[in-house]
Write an enzyme that holds these catalytic residues in place. Structure first.
Site, PDB file in Angstrom:
ATOM      1  N   ALA A   1       0.834  -1.196   0.000  1.00 49.53           N
ATOM      2  CA  ALA A   1       0.000   0.000   0.000  1.00 49.53           C
ATOM      3  C   ALA A   1       0.869   1.247   0.000  1.00 49.53           C
ATOM      4  O   ALA A   1       1.861   1.328   0.725  1.00 49.53           O
ATOM      5  CB  ALA A   1      -0.919   0.009   1.219  1.00 49.53           C
ATOM      6  N   CYS A   2       0.504   2.205  -0.841  1.00 48.75           N
ATOM      7  CA  CYS A   2       1.192   3.496  -0.868  1.00 48.75           C
ATOM      8  C   CYS A   2       0.145   4.591  -0.946  1.00 48.75           C
ATOM      9  O   CYS A   2      -1.056   4.333  -0.862  1.00 48.75           O
ATOM     10  CB  CYS A   2       2.186   3.583  -2.022  1.00 48.75           C
ATOM     11  SG  CYS A   2       1.442   3.642  -3.664  1.00 48.75           S
ATOM     12  N   ASP A   3       0.584   5.815  -1.118  1.00 53.32           N
ATOM     13  CA  ASP A   3      -0.313   6.956  -1.079  1.00 53.32           C
ATOM     14  C   ASP A   3      -1.391   6.877  -2.153  1.00 53.32           C
ATOM     15  O   ASP A   3      -2.573   7.021  -1.879  1.00 53.32           O
ATOM     16  CB  ASP A   3       0.503   8.240  -1.253  1.00 53.32           C
ATOM     17  CG  ASP A   3      -0.056   9.381  -0.436  1.00 53.32           C
ATOM     18  OD1 ASP A   3      -0.880   9.117   0.449  1.00 53.32           O
ATOM     19  OD2 ASP A   3       0.334  10.528  -0.682  1.00 53.32           O
TER      20      ASP A   3
END
EC number: 2.7.1.197
Length: 512
Positions: A424-426
């Site tokens: 998961a990232c921004d």
């Protein structure tokens, strides 16, 4: 709370808000590009004019794209139910202003209606008689959709008309006064030290769509996305840089210019703050060039890659596009070269600059972190499975939250029932996609074939997530989103020793 901690808290909240805005737009970039291709190819002055196919362009920008954005915004708040009613209600704003693409209206209506749907269900569901669940669920959603569609038509639409008019007048005034390049004074530093995707997708994309629908193209799509200023910085490091910064600038230049991942050059600017002058002047040059030549794109140039620029360039304006990128690169390079040649070496090294960039942005960057290789260890205490009840008390202390979940102690967790790993990232697209691809390859080589590896935005993490891998600055947000999952923090998506530790643990559990 100290003033420093308060500033960090405000920074995180603003960054989270910017991330939320971009999370509504970025999943729908494919639809923007499809619309841009149809408009560029089939309209009267397109590459291959076709009167029948050209009729697709209008409905797509008027109805399809705003509805997709509204659905995405509602879904971020309250899953499918929130997304569906949000899209329904947004029709009120769209129909009230059919001549203006209601992207901003959709960005307001989507989350608002999603939140109202969530609160409505929280109010009604505990009071629903047994056997009437479907009736109450459907009618509560329908009634809310009805009310908000009318509210959108009668209340939000006039407000959006006023806002869009003010913004359009402001942009036109800057254009007519030949002052649009001055926007780079704000945009270039802001994207480096604070908001990146939020500027492009939260501001320029909706305004650009309105301008493109009326004029056929928009210069606003070029303001933040031009790869020239960043390339100029990296070229200066290739020639005048020293040590690690020079050695890594070659790979960074390729990733930035052709991959469109701009954040990779941010640490190079932060190493020498005077280089802000170079990117500002480079950005101003690019905007001034495009303004002088009347150049613009029909759809967003996302990611800000030279390849995307080539594909998006309108017919007959390819040289104008090249000129804007070339001059922006040249000016940025010359100014950066002068600064590097005649100023002292920075006290701050690349690793420290990367850490500074990640702190100010409130997020970790895998591509920037690829430039350095460091792992920081923190003390860890308990497994995530026993910590859900404690999360709320630790919300204001991200470090304590990470300690509580043992995010940097891979061996502290039980992986017996893990069959899905989520990066998961921004925004859920660039860095997390690269990390997921890399781990899939490691699993394949290790013979681990029964575990799925995917990537997503933190805002869209499913509640039943099992194992979530994030970069350290984002892990606290991921924990709040999925408190029941195992969370692993890494400093670098593409180069972390924790992957080998994870592989060893998974192999042990598989053999047990």
């Amino acid at each position: 709370m100290s003033q420093t901690e308060e500033k960090k808290g405000i920074g995180r909240r603003v960054q989270a808000f910017g991330s939320f805005l971009s999370s509504m737009i970025m999943p729908n970039i494919g639809a923007f590009i499809a619309w841009g291709f149809i408009a560029a190819i089939f309209i009267d002055n397109g590459w291959f004019p076709n009167k029948d196919l050209a009729t697709l362009a209008g409905p797509m920008i008027t109805y399809l794209i705003p509805l997709l954005i509204a659905f995405s915004g509602g879904r971020l708040i309250y899953d499918l139910r929130g997304g569906i009613i949000a899209a329904t209600a947004t029709m009120g704003v769209i129909v009230a202003l059919p001549d203006t693409p209601m992207l901003l209206g959709a960005m307001i209506m989507g989350p608002l209606v999603g939140w109202l749907m969530k609160k409505t269900d929280q109010l009604i569901q505990p009071r629903t008689p047994q056997g009437f669940e479907m009736l109450f669920n459907n009618f509560s959603a329908g009634i809310l959709g009805f009310i908000m569609t009318i509210a959108g038509f009668k209340i939000l639409a006039p407000l959006m008309k006023f806002i869009m008019h003010i913004l359009s007048v402001a942009v036109e005034a800057l254009v007519h006064a030949h002052l649009l390049p001055l926007v780079s004074i704000l945009v270039e530093p802001a994207k480096i030290v604070f908001l990146n995707n939020a500027i492009n997708h939260g501001v320029f994309t909706p305004l650009g769509a309105d301008q493109a629908a009326k004029a056929g193209q928009s210069i606003l799509y070029t303001i933040e996305s031009n790869p020239g200023p960043g390339l100029g910085i990296l070229l200066a490091y290739m020639i005048f840089g020293k040590g690690t910064a020079k050695a890594t600038s070659y790979g960074a230049g390729i990733i930035h210019f052709f991959g469109g991942i701009h954040e990779i050059y941010f640490p190079y600017v932060l190493m020498r703050p005077l280089l802000f002058i170079a990117v500002i002047l480079g950005g101003m040059t690019g905007v001034a060039t495009y303004q002088a030549t009347g150049f613009g794109f029909k759809s967003p140039a996302s990611p800000g890659s030279f390849i995307v620029y080539c594909l998006n360039a309108p017919r007959g304006e390819f040289l104008h596009m090249l000129l804007g990128v070339f001059l922006a690169t040249l000016v940025s390079f010359v100014v950066a070269a002068l600064i590097m040649k005649f100023t002292k070496e920075p006290k701050q090294d690349l690793e420290a600059a990367t850490a500074q960039m990640e702190t100010t942005k409130g997020k970790k960057s895998s591509v920037a972190s690829k430039l350095v290789s460091s792992d920081k260890n923190v003390n860890t205490e308990e497994n995530a499975s026993g910590n859900v009840s404690e999360t709320s008390s630790l919300d204001d202390d991200p470090e304590a939250l990470l300690d509580n979940y043992n995010t940097e102690d891979v061996d502290a967790h039980n992986y017996n029932n893990i069959n899905h790993v989520i990066f998961a990232c921004d925004a859920g697209m660039g860095s997390s996609a690269m990390g997921a691809s890399m781990l899939r390859n490691k699993f394949k080589k290790a013979g681990i074939n029964d575990i799925t590896v995917t990537n997503t935005a933190i805002n869209q993490l499913p509640k039943d997530a099992q194992l979530v891998i994030t970069q350290k600055k984002l892990t606290d947000r991921a924990i709040k989103q999925t408190p029941n999952a195992i969370h692993i923090s890494v400093d670098n998506f593409l180069n972390s020793p924790r992957y080998e530790e994870l592989l060893n643990n998974l192999k042990k559990d598989d053999q047990a």
